[in-house]
Every structure is written in C-alpha cells, then in structure tokens.
Design an enzyme around this catalytic site. Sequence first.
Site, mmCIF file in Angstrom:
data_model
loop_
_atom_site.group_PDB
_atom_site.id
_atom_site.type_symbol
_atom_site.label_atom_id
_atom_site.label_comp_id
_atom_site.label_asym_id
_atom_site.label_seq_id
_atom_site.Cartn_x
_atom_site.Cartn_y
_atom_site.Cartn_z
ATOM 1 N N LYS A 1 0.981 -1.225 -0.087
ATOM 2 C CA LYS A 1 -0.058 0.078 0.035
ATOM 3 C C LYS A 1 0.750 1.352 -0.016
ATOM 4 O O LYS A 1 0.501 2.177 -0.781
ATOM 5 C CB LYS A 1 -0.914 -0.034 1.300
ATOM 6 C CG LYS A 1 -2.003 -0.904 0.967
ATOM 7 C CD LYS A 1 -2.973 -1.302 2.097
ATOM 8 C CE LYS A 1 -3.860 -2.399 2.187
ATOM 9 N NZ LYS A 1 -4.671 -2.838 3.457
ATOM 10 N N GLN B 1 -4.462 -1.117 9.459
ATOM 11 C CA GLN B 1 -4.466 -2.635 8.948
ATOM 12 C C GLN B 1 -5.178 -3.364 10.114
ATOM 13 O O GLN B 1 -4.797 -3.622 11.131
ATOM 14 C CB GLN B 1 -3.025 -3.139 8.606
ATOM 15 C CG GLN B 1 -3.010 -4.433 8.084
ATOM 16 C CD GLN B 1 -3.608 -4.381 6.629
ATOM 17 O OE1 GLN B 1 -3.240 -3.419 5.787
ATOM 18 N NE2 GLN B 1 -4.236 -5.379 6.384
ATOM 19 N N ASP C 1 -10.893 3.157 3.629
ATOM 20 C CA ASP C 1 -11.149 1.739 3.525
ATOM 21 C C ASP C 1 -12.699 1.669 3.183
ATOM 22 O O ASP C 1 -13.097 0.617 2.871
ATOM 23 C CB ASP C 1 -10.650 1.427 4.724
ATOM 24 C CG ASP C 1 -9.635 0.178 4.770
ATOM 25 O OD1 ASP C 1 -9.328 -0.242 3.419
ATOM 26 O OD2 ASP C 1 -8.876 -0.186 5.864
#
Length: 287
Positions: free
Chosen positions: A53, A97, A120
């Site tokens: 990422k 995460q 997200d």
Amino acid sequence: MTAQLIDGNALSKQLRAEVAQRAAALTARGLKPGLAVVLVGDNPASAVYVRNKVKACEDVGFHSVLEKYEATLSEAELLARIDALNNDPAIHGILVQLPLPKHIDDHKVIEAISPLKDVDGFHVASAGALMVGEVGFKACTPYGCMKMLESIGMADLRGKHAVVIGRSNIVGKPMAMMLLAANATVTITHSGTADLAAMTRQADVIVAAVGKRNVLTADMVKPGAVVIDVGMNRNDEGKLCGDVDFDGCKEIAGFITPVPGGVGPMTITMLLVNTMEAAERVAAAAA
C-alpha cells in the site's frame, strides 16, 4: 468455451495512471494527497499488505506515512494516534491494517477514524451512505469488483441477476449494495443458504467472497456467466488460489477473474482512488 480473463493487473495499471495524473494536478495547486497507514503488531501478511500500500502511494505521487507499533500498544494510545491523524491537514486518508491485536476493539478503532478520511470505506457512516445512495467512501474490494464489471461493459446490470456468496461487512454486504445500485437483481447467499447451487445456476454475475476453496464449481455456473473470485486461499501445494474452482469454471463462464492477478491488485488501486477523492473534496471545500 473458455472464459475471457478479467485482468486485474492491467486494469489497475490503467486506473493508477489516471490517479497519478490527478495527484500531479492537485499537487501543482499546493495540495499533495496524503495517506497514513497504521500497523499494530507483527502479523507477516499484514506487513506485506502494508508495504504494498505504501509503495503504491509513492508510485502515484502521494505523500504516505507508515506508523508501525508493537502489539503491546494500548487501545487508548491507538485511538489517540487516530485522533491526531484526523486533525492532520497533510493526511487525507487513514487506514488501520486489520486484524488488530486481541486487546484492541476493531470496531471502536474504525469508528474513531473521521468519515472524511475513511478511505477503507468501513466506517458506519460510509456503509450508511452506500445503503442510501449518498456520497461516501466505498469499501475497496467490492468497489474494485464493480470497476472490473465496468471494464467488460457491464456498468449497468439492469435485467441481470447477481449472486453474492458471503455476507461480510468488508465485502459481501457492500458488494450487494453496489450491485443493487447498478440495477442488478441481487441475491446474497451464505453459510445458512440451503441450496447454494440452485441460486448460482440462475446468476448472470457471481461474486465469491467467503475465503473457502472450491465453494463455486463448474456445475454451479450458468454458461456465459461472469465469475468474480474475491477469495485468497492456499491449495494443497501451498499456491495462492481463490474461492472458485478456476480450471473447471473457466470452461463454463463467459468472463472470470484469476487468483492471483484478479481482484487483489484492484483493492489497493481503489484505496488510491478513495484517497484521491478525499484530497479532491478537501480542495473543493477550500476553493
């Protein structure tokens, strides 16, 4: 008949090039898109995802921050860091995460992220916006699946029956909402579904997202259907595979996504798209 592959790598490349152009234009106006990635603990798979990422951000010209913490970090300390990032004008997107260590409440952490920076798409406000058709951030994996459908000329699914296998908050539920928004007739199936094959055989589009090998086999697919495989599993030889029996289904389906090289690269790409949109919204509000 052998299905046409929907190449996630090629589509990602194209979309990332577009994001890089938008990022360059915004940076020239004095606003560089910024993403903060927070990693707690030492889960090896999470470390790989995070590294990918951060690299993707650098590749398209974003400002990226990686914050790594020991697994002993307290929930209160993590929430304080998120609060600081919420208030940092250089950061437009925040990604924590998952999974987090057991002593930290995932839900509490996700809800602490500002909905304006929830790239997200996991916040309740983002899920609610998707549900009612308002502007918000779409969960990256199903958003990527929709882009794949768009790439094969299926942006409008009017008259099509879509079957989603799985009901997770991260993929299954938002996937169903996005398909519905594209005018599909949608069936959500899951572990409590009595006859999965009876559902999938009617489907023009099947999205398999349960994390279980061979949940979809050739005899469950209508000839010419589009099969999108969100699963990430390992086969008996330890190789990466999806939820779909690829070799069998590709002989029946019209289009199919491979694993790897299908939905996976699209997930990170849509994270970049969401971060770009977040920065552009900030720029528009300041104009």
